[in-house]
Enzyme design. Structure first.
Site, PDB file in Angstrom:
ATOM      1  N   THR A 168       0.863  -1.193   0.000  1.00 14.48           N
ATOM      2  CA  THR A 168       0.000   0.000   0.000  1.00 14.48           C
ATOM      3  C   THR A 168       0.896   1.238   0.000  1.00 14.48           C
ATOM      4  O   THR A 168       0.923   1.998   0.971  1.00 14.48           O
ATOM      5  CB  THR A 168      -0.941   0.017   1.223  1.00 14.48           C
ATOM      6  OG1 THR A 168      -0.154  -0.103   2.429  1.00 14.48           O
ATOM      7  CG2 THR A 168      -1.926  -1.127   1.163  1.00 14.48           C
ATOM      8  N   PHE A 183      12.274   4.543  21.319  1.00 12.88           N
ATOM      9  CA  PHE A 183      12.145   5.513  20.232  1.00 12.88           C
ATOM     10  C   PHE A 183      12.563   6.921  20.648  1.00 12.88           C
ATOM     11  O   PHE A 183      12.098   7.905  20.071  1.00 12.88           O
ATOM     12  CB  PHE A 183      10.716   5.507  19.663  1.00 12.88           C
ATOM     13  CG  PHE A 183      10.428   4.278  18.835  1.00 12.88           C
ATOM     14  CD1 PHE A 183      10.597   4.297  17.466  1.00 12.88           C
ATOM     15  CD2 PHE A 183      10.021   3.103  19.435  1.00 12.88           C
ATOM     16  CE1 PHE A 183      10.362   3.168  16.704  1.00 12.88           C
ATOM     17  CE2 PHE A 183       9.779   1.959  18.697  1.00 12.88           C
ATOM     18  CZ  PHE A 183       9.951   1.994  17.317  1.00 12.88           C
ATOM     19  N   LEU A 184      13.447   6.996  21.617  1.00 15.37           N
ATOM     20  CA  LEU A 184      14.037   8.279  22.004  1.00 15.37           C
ATOM     21  C   LEU A 184      15.530   8.272  21.667  1.00 15.37           C
ATOM     22  O   LEU A 184      16.364   8.593  22.494  1.00 15.37           O
ATOM     23  CB  LEU A 184      13.814   8.551  23.495  1.00 15.37           C
ATOM     24  CG  LEU A 184      12.371   8.827  23.925  1.00 15.37           C
ATOM     25  CD1 LEU A 184      12.302   9.023  25.440  1.00 15.37           C
ATOM     26  CD2 LEU A 184      11.817  10.063  23.210  1.00 15.37           C
ATOM     27  N   GLY A 199      18.926  10.880  15.681  1.00 15.50           N
ATOM     28  CA  GLY A 199      19.573  10.419  14.456  1.00 15.50           C
ATOM     29  C   GLY A 199      19.217  11.311  13.286  1.00 15.50           C
ATOM     30  O   GLY A 199      18.777  12.452  13.459  1.00 15.50           O
ATOM     31  N   CYS A 239       7.361   1.868   6.626  1.00 10.90           N
ATOM     32  CA  CYS A 239       6.114   2.180   7.351  1.00 10.90           C
ATOM     33  C   CYS A 239       5.954   3.651   7.701  1.00 10.90           C
ATOM     34  O   CYS A 239       5.008   4.307   7.253  1.00 10.90           O
ATOM     35  CB  CYS A 239       6.036   1.340   8.631  1.00 10.90           C
ATOM     36  SG  CYS A 239       5.907  -0.430   8.340  1.00 10.90           S
ATOM     37  N   LYS A 287      17.875   1.189   8.625  1.00 10.84           N
ATOM     38  CA  LYS A 287      18.207   0.700   9.952  1.00 10.84           C
ATOM     39  C   LYS A 287      19.042  -0.566   9.779  1.00 10.84           C
ATOM     40  O   LYS A 287      19.079  -1.133   8.685  1.00 10.84           O
ATOM     41  CB  LYS A 287      16.940   0.410  10.776  1.00 10.84           C
ATOM     42  CG  LYS A 287      16.078  -0.696  10.217  1.00 10.84           C
ATOM     43  CD  LYS A 287      14.823  -0.940  11.050  1.00 10.84           C
ATOM     44  CE  LYS A 287      15.119  -1.586  12.375  1.00 10.84           C
ATOM     45  NZ  LYS A 287      13.899  -2.001  13.101  1.00 10.84           N
ATOM     46  N   ARG A 326      13.897   1.720   1.566  1.00  6.90           N
ATOM     47  CA  ARG A 326      12.782   2.640   1.381  1.00  6.90           C
ATOM     48  C   ARG A 326      12.864   3.839   2.321  1.00  6.90           C
ATOM     49  O   ARG A 326      12.903   3.700   3.525  1.00  6.90           O
ATOM     50  CB  ARG A 326      11.453   1.895   1.571  1.00  6.90           C
ATOM     51  CG  ARG A 326      11.096   1.024   0.387  1.00  6.90           C
ATOM     52  CD  ARG A 326       9.877   0.169   0.637  1.00  6.90           C
ATOM     53  NE  ARG A 326      10.159  -0.939   1.541  1.00  6.90           N
ATOM     54  CZ  ARG A 326       9.281  -1.895   1.844  1.00  6.90           C
ATOM     55  NH1 ARG A 326       8.074  -1.864   1.333  1.00  6.90           N
ATOM     56  NH2 ARG A 326       9.617  -2.877   2.667  1.00  6.90           N
TER      57      ARG A 326
END
Length: 451
Positions: A86, A252-253, A256, A263, A324, A331
Site C-alpha cells: 500500500t 524511540f528516544l 539520528g 512504514c 536501519k 525505502r
C-alpha cells in the site's frame, strides 16, 4: 486450519512463516513467478534474521508452501490474508489501495465455503468496508466475513515480534469471523498475549495511530537533540531522564538523521491525508512529516561542515545505507537524501553496507561500492556513519586513522563515545551532544580545512 497469504513481501512472507510455526497450513501466493520460483528453491528474497531457517523448517514439515494459483489457494482456506503493498499514491500522499482491491476481487472469485478475508496490509479507515463491498458485488452468492488484523513487525526483529507480540489487534463486526481469528491466534492466548477486539474502523486506525505516535517520538527527540547542541546539554541524558518516566517510556528516544523505512514515512503521510479528508486535520503529524523531510536533507550539511565547508573532490566513506540495521530495506532511507546531496557538491562517495548493496546500487548511481568498512576508508577525508550495524561499533580506530587522509567522523547514530574519539585524535561530529566534542582540537580542524 488452512490460510492463504496473498503477497510474499515483507509482511506476507514473515506472517505466513510464523503462522505455519503455529501449526497452521499456510500457502503464500504471489503474481511474481520468479519470486515464487526462488521461494520454492529455498531462496529468501528479503533480508530478515532467522527467516530463512523458519521457512525451511516449515516447508519441510509440510505446513508452508508457495504458489502462483490464487484461486486454488483460496478455495479451501478458512481465512485469506491480504498482505500486498500500500505505497503512497503519487501526487497526493494517500495510500494506494489498488493492489488491495484487486486482491479482494480475485479472492471473491476463488472462494467456496465460508471464508474470513483479513486485511494484513496497512490500510486507511474504510478499506475493510470497501473490501466487503467488492466481494459482495463480485460473488453475491458466497458467505464470508471481513476482518482487519494490522501487523506491528519491526524489520530486523520481525519473527520475535510476531511470535511474542505486545498485543494482537483484530477488528471485525462478525462473531463467526472473530471465532476464526481467535482460533488462528490460539497459541498466543496460551502465553497470555493481550488480544484487542475492535470494530473494523478502530483496528485500521490503531495501526496508523501507533506508527505516527512512534514517528512523533523520534522527531521530538531529534529536535531536542538540536537544542542540546545549542545549549551544551547531552541528548542521551535527556532521553534517559524523561524515558524513565513510565508515562513516556524510553523506546524511540534515539536521536539520528530522521526516520525512514517501509512504514513511518508512508503511514504518517497517509494519516495526514485521511484526517484532512474527514475535516479533522492532525497538525502535530503534519509537522512531524515536514520536520523529518527537512532533517534528512540537512544531514549532508553536517558532513560538509565537518569537512571544512567544502567536499568538492573529497572522498567520503559512507558506512551503512539501509534505513536501519539488520535489514536490506532502502525505502525512504536517510542515505537517499544525504548521498546525492554530497555528490551534488562534488564529493566522491565510497560506501559499504552489510546487506543493502544490492538494493542501493539501483537507487544511488555513482557510488563506489566496497567490500568492507576499511576499504571505504582508504584515502577518505571523512567517515559518515549513517546506519548503526554492529560491525561499525567496534572499528579499529588506529587502523582507521592510518587509512584515512584526515581523521574526521560524522556519526549520525551516536555509536561512539565523544571522549574516546577525542583521545583517538578524531574530529568527531555527533548528534545532540555538546559542541565541544564536534571538532576535537584546533590543530585537527586546521588540517581538515587545509585538506
Amino acid at each position: 486450519m488452512r490460510i492463504a497469504m496473498i503477497g510474499t513481501g515483507y509482511v506476507g512472507l514473515v506472517s505466513g512463516a510464523c503462522f505455519s510455526e503455529f501449526g497452521v497450513n499456510v500457502v503464500c501466493v504471489d503474481k511474481d513467478a520468479s519470486k515464487i520460483d526462488r521461494l520454492n528453491r529455498g531462496e529468501i528474497p528479503i533480508y530478515e534474521p532467522g527467516l530463512e531457517d523458519l521457512v525451511a523448517k516449515n516447508v519441510k514439515a509440510g505446513r508452508l508452501s508457495f504458489s502462483l494459483d490464487l484461486a486454488a489457494s483460496v478455495a479451501d482456506a478458512d481465512a485469506v490474508f491480504i498482505a500486498v503493498g500500500t505505497p503512497s499514491r503519487r501526487g497526493d500522499g494517500h495510500a494506494d489501495l489498488s493492489y488491495v482491491y484487486a486482491a479482494a476481487e480475485e479472492i471473491a472469485r476463488g472462494m467456496n465455503d465460508y471464508t474470513v478475508v483479513v486485511t494484513k496490509s496497512t490500510v486507511p479507515v474504510g478499506t475493510g468496508r470497501e473490501v466487503a463491498r467488492i466481494i459482495r458485488k463480485t460473488r453475491p452468492d458466497v458467505d464470508f466475513g471481513v476482518a482487519s488484523n494490522p501487523e506491528f513487525l519491526r524489520e530486523g526483529s520481525a519473527i520475535g515480534d510476531f511470535l511474542r507480540p505486545d498485543r494482537v489487534v483484530i477488528g471485525t463486526d462478525s462473531d463467526r469471523a472473530r471465532a476464526v481469528m481467535r482460533a488462528l491466534y490460539r497459541p498466543l492466548y496460551l502465553i497470555e498475549t493481550p488480544i484487542v477486539m475492535t470494530s473494523l474502523e478502530t483496528a485500521e486506525l490503531i495501526k496508523y495511530a501507533a506508527n505516527t505516535f512512534l514517528a512523533t517520538k523520534i522527531t521530538f527527540i531529534n529536535e531536542i537533540a538540536d537544542l542540546c547542541e545549542k545549549v551544551g546539554a547531552d541528548v542521551h541524558d535527556v532521553a534517559k531522564g524523561i524515558g524513565l518516566d513510565g508515562r513516556i517510556g524510553k523506546k524511540f528516544l534515539h536521536p539520528g538523521p530522521g526516520y525512514g523505512g517501509s512504514c513511518f514515512p508512508k503511514d504518517t503521510l497517509a494519516l495526514v491525508r485521511t484526517a484532512q479528508d474527514y475535516g479533522s486535520p492532525l497538525r502535530i503529524v503534519e509537522t512531524v512529516v515536514d520536520i523529518n523531510t527537512k532533517r534528512k536533507r540537512s544531514m549532508a550539511d553536517r558532513i560538509i561542515e565537518a569537512c571544512g565547508g567544502d567536499v568538492d573532490g573529497k572522498s567520503i566513506a559512507v558506512l551503512g545505507v539501509t534505513f536501519k540495521p539488520n535489514t536490506d530495506d532502502m525505502r525512504d532511507s536517510p542515505s537517499l537524501d544525504i548521498i546525492p546531496a554530497l555528490q551534488e557538491k562534488g564529493a566522491i562517495i565510497r560506501a559499504f553496507d552489510p546487506a543493502g548493496r544490492h538494493e542501493a546500487e539501483k537507487l544511488l548511481p555513482g557510488v563506489v561500492w566496497c567490500g568492507d568498512a576499511y576499504e571505504t576508508l582508504e584515502g577518505a577525508s571523512a567517515i559518515a556513519l549513517l546506519t548503526e550495524w554492529n560491525e561499525f561499533r567496534v572499528l579499529d580506530l588506529k587502523r582507521v586513522r592510518e587509512l584515512m587522509k584526515t581523521p574526521v567522523m560524522v556519526d549520525l547514530r551516536n555509536v561512539y563515545n565523544p571522549d574516546d574519539m577525542e583521545m583517538a585524535g578524531f574530529a568527531y561530529t555527533c548528534v545532540g551532544r555538546p559542541s565541544r566534542f564536534r571538532i576535537s582540537n584546533r590543530d585537527l580542524r586546521e588540517k581538515v580545512l587545509e585538506s
